[in-house]
Design an enzyme around this catalytic site. Structure first.
Site, PDB file in Angstrom:
ATOM      1  N   ASP A  50       0.798  -1.226   0.000  1.00 27.68           N
ATOM      2  CA  ASP A  50       0.000   0.000   0.000  1.00 27.68           C
ATOM      3  C   ASP A  50       0.833   1.280   0.000  1.00 27.68           C
ATOM      4  OD1 ASP A  50       1.034  -0.123   2.501  1.00 27.68           O
ATOM      5  OD2 ASP A  50      -0.866  -0.302   3.557  1.00 27.68           O
ATOM      6  N   ARG A 276      -4.382   4.823   6.043  1.00 27.91           N
ATOM      7  CA  ARG A 276      -4.650   4.635   4.619  1.00 27.91           C
ATOM      8  C   ARG A 276      -5.899   5.365   4.170  1.00 27.91           C
ATOM      9  NH1 ARG A 276      -3.889  -1.579   3.235  1.00 27.91           N
ATOM     10  NH2 ARG A 276      -5.119  -0.813   1.494  1.00 27.91           N
ATOM     11  N   TYR A 284       0.955  -3.265  11.319  1.00 25.64           N
ATOM     12  CA  TYR A 284       1.978  -4.316  11.249  1.00 25.64           C
ATOM     13  C   TYR A 284       2.300  -4.676  12.690  1.00 25.64           C
ATOM     14  CZ  TYR A 284       2.900  -3.435   6.292  1.00 25.64           C
ATOM     15  OH  TYR A 284       2.790  -3.329   4.937  1.00 25.64           O
ATOM     16  N   PRO A 359       8.019  -5.749   4.452  1.00 23.90           N
ATOM     17  CA  PRO A 359       7.198  -4.739   3.790  1.00 23.90           C
ATOM     18  C   PRO A 359       7.057  -3.419   4.535  1.00 23.90           C
ATOM     19  CG  PRO A 359       5.820  -6.495   4.677  1.00 23.90           C
ATOM     20  CD  PRO A 359       7.217  -6.780   5.096  1.00 23.90           C
TER      21      PRO A 359
END
Ligand code: FAD
Length: 666
Positions: A50, A276, A284, A359
């Protein structure tokens, strides 16, 4: 493109994730006969990456949809650090800017991968009839090594159509017991299923295989890459014991910084918060790597509710819950890079197929797209017969270097992120949170993608010792970096505002460099009111217009419609806009056509605008306002060469090494 003879293609792309689709954008734009296949049966619609970095937005902008995606994405402007105090109580210990100011017109933002892929697919559809062939995977790949330098199709690939999955089997893969979509079956905690899929397909009646021949094949087939195995590339590096979970939720919480990117080290583990679009937040969450008995944690014990429990422990005394969870997964941290990026410069690897890492720094999707953004114009130029095959070598050298830097950065970053905070000055095993913040700050520069610095090569003429020689006679061609110290040769050209000479409209320089395959020759013409300087520009115009110059000698063939010229000449002068008339400049700098008249979009000025201030381009680039210089920029906006207005012979030498002689005019 794919409607002609499907058994012969110029380029076969295996995998339609971000790297495969970015490659397809170049193929679509430059009219290359291409097929793109993916073993999935449809596009992803949730999860995975993302994070979008500044350089990625610049690339999107050069493709024409940067502003749309920028508007849609969630912008991340500040990072907040939370750490335990001496009583192990969580407190907000620091705040830093997210993207280093002044680095780019764009800052780090988030938008989920499915939307990013949609933008790329829309672009591809606009420029070609290329379509992703879903439910197709390769089962064999052979390179005719005797003919890799020929003009033919030396790579043979057998493609097999996969049997459609039953709706039940698909659902069982994508949904967990609580019916929340997850990415666990594609995570590195799960064994690779590629071979099993292939064997099932081969044993199923009604599936068929077809052999095709390709000039070039690019494996964009992700972390379990099948293509990688075919060319004997091995992944070097390690997996760690650190396991992290990912939860995409709309949070219900009293944690005050939930809309900021947060790095949280608590006494109960670590967590990162990524705000987001559409109220979503990605968490995470560090998962204990071993269970109570000391055995490695079983992935089946990781569930959204376990992850939420872990998040609550880390955030305590704050609480977090959700009603909507859109996706979740878990993965083991590892940093690995491929031993090679290509075989014979006929089969290439890109993206996760050739580098994997954690990530959390938001690099995966970005660097993967940057790989194929680097490769695409090169492959297209060679397929078209414009450029020498030696141009392709620069893909591996340039991108392997970046992958190694990425792995190094991620190893440091992940280790610091996953370790427990140091409890006192002498606690050498714990993470020193000051060091963590410093690495984070430095990492932001790297992860923006804007500081990539390619080494000397056929297309990068850095000063200093070089093994590469450019042009006839084996003499190294060296750019004159001192003429524009702030436009580093080998890096993407920084952007400052300039005005169109003909109408006064401000533009960012990068906005004038769309990804259409053209090289840009940017003439910083200096002060045109200075008579001697004006004569220098006239002489340059005469030299460039001569039949011996690269502009005349290297041109697309007459029937080549995707490009009218390999080069675009842009001029930026430093005199006051109102004291210069476009038509007093030599015609070559604002060419005339009987159909469209003068070209008013080629000459710009470094001057104050009415509404958007003064870009101070000359000053920011460090260019002498009177004397100027010439900067040559590659089709991917990286700086290739810098020289004086008189250095046309060097410009000729540069392009003689890149372009093939068949495009030379008699
Ligand atoms: P991919 O996106 O993996 O695309 C590869 C494509 O190739 C896929 O569509 C696949 O179906 C296809 N393919 C694979 N094998 C074959 C074959 N043999 N034949 C035909 N097609 C094939 N990044 C983050 O930044 N944050 C995250 O939280 C995050 N989570 C992730 C979770 C999961 C489960 C996965 C798999 C990745 C995650 N990533 C995350 C990484 C990020 O998605 C990748 O870095 C990025 O997508 C890389 O792009 P790519 O095109 O190289 O590979």
């Amino acid at each position: 493109m794919s409607s002609e003879d499907p058994s012969k293609v110029d380029v076969l792309i295996i995998g339609a994730g971000p790297s495969g689709l970015m490659l397809a954008t170049w193929m679509a734009r430059l009219g290359i006969k291409t097929r793109i296949v993916d073993k999935r049966f449809d596009r992803i619609n949730s999860g995975q990456a993302d994070g979008l970095q500044s350089r990625t937005f610049e690339i999107f902008d050069s493709l024409g949809f940067g502003q749309d995606i920028w508007r849609e994405a969630n912008h991340m402007l500040e990072i907040r650090f939370w750490n335990p105090d001496e009583h192990r109580k969580l407190y907000r210990s620091d705040m830093i800017v997210d993207t280093v100011p002044g680095l780019s017109r764009f800052q780090q933002a988030t938008l989920h991968q499915a939307r990013v892929e949609e933008y790329l697919l829309t672009y591809i559809g606009k420029h070609s009839d290329l379509k992703v062939e879903y439910g197709v995977m390769p089962e064999s790949l052979d390179i005719d090594t005797d003919n890799v330098e020929s003009d033919g199709y030396p790579v043979s690939v057998t493609l097999r159509n996969l049997p459609s999955p039953s709706p039940e089997s698909q659902a069982s893969l994508d949904l967990d017991d609580s019916k929340i979509p997850n990415g666990l079956h594609r995570s590195n905690l799960t064994a690779d299923t590629t071979d099993a899929m292939l064997q099932d397909a081969q044993a199923t009646d009604g599936t068929h295989a077809a052999k095709i021949r390709a000039k070039y094949v690019v494996g964009c087939d992700g972390a379990h890459s099948w293509t990688r195995r075919q060319i004997g590339c091995v992944m070097e590096g390690d997996h760690s014991d650190f396991i992290w979970g990912v939860l995409d939720i709309i949070p219900i919480t009293d944690f005050p910084d939930i809309r900021y990117r947060c790095a949280i080290h608590s006494a109960s583990g670590s967590m990162m918060i990524i705000p987001r679009e559409n109220k979503h937040v990605r968490l995470y969450i560090q998962v204990t790597e071993v269970d109570e008995t000391g055995k490695p944690v079983d992935r089946f014990n990781i569930t959204p509710s376990n992850l939420l429990d872990a998040a609550n422990k880390i955030l305590s005394p704050y609480k977090i819950d959700y009603k909507h969870c859109h996706w979740w997964t878990a993965y083991r941290i590892g940093q690995r890079v491929g031993s090679k990026f290509s075989a014979h410069d006929r089969v290439f690897l890109a993206g996760d197929a050739v580098h994997t890492h954690s990530p959390k720094a938001g690099q995966g999707m970005n660097i993967s797209m940057h790989d194929t953004y680097n490769l695409g114009w090169k492959v297209a130029s060679v397929v078209k017969g414009w450029a020498n095959r030696s141009l392709l070598e620069t893909y591996s050298t340039e991108r392997q270097q970046i992958a190694r830097e990425l792995i190094e950065f991620d190893r440091k970053f992940s280790h610091l992120f996953s370790g427990r905070p140091a409890e006192h000055m002498m606690d050498k095993e714990g993470v020193d949170l000051k060091t963590f913040k410093q690495v984070f700050e430095k990492g932001n520069l790297f992860s923006s993608g804007c500081v990539v610095d390619y080494a000397s090569s056929l297309i990068v003429t850095k000063p200093g010792p070089t093994k590469t020689t450019v042009g006839d006679g084996g003499i190294p061609l060296v750019g004159k970096q001192a003429l524009a110290p702030n436009i580093p040769i080998g890096m993407r050209i920084p952007s400052h505002k300039i005005l169109n000479q003909s109408d006064g409209r401000p533009w960012h320089l990068q906005e004038l460099l769309p990804s259409n395959g053209q090289w840009r020759v940017i003439v910083f013409a200096g002060d045109l009111l200075d008579h001697a300087q004006s004569l220098r520009l006239s002489s340059l115009g005469i030299e460039l217009g001569s039949p011996n110059s690269f502009l005349s000698r290297f041109r697309p063939k007459d029937n080549e419609s995707s490009l009218s010229s390999f080069f675009e000449l842009l001029t930026i002068h430093s005199s006051p806009r109102q004291k210069v008339d476009l038509l007093t400049l030599p015609e070559i700098f604002h060419p005339y056509s009987s159909e469209y008249g003068w070209d008013y979009d080629k000459v710009y000025v470094d001057d104050i605008s009415y509404h958007e201030g003064h870009g101070q381009a000359y000053q920011n680039y460090g260019i002498d306002q009177r004397k100027g210089c010439v900067v040559i920029v590659r089709p991917d906006q990286y700086v290739s060469w810098i020289g004086e207005l008189e250095d046309v012979a060097d410009m000729n030498r540069l392009f003689e090494s890149i372009f093939v002689s068949s495009t030379k005019l008699p």
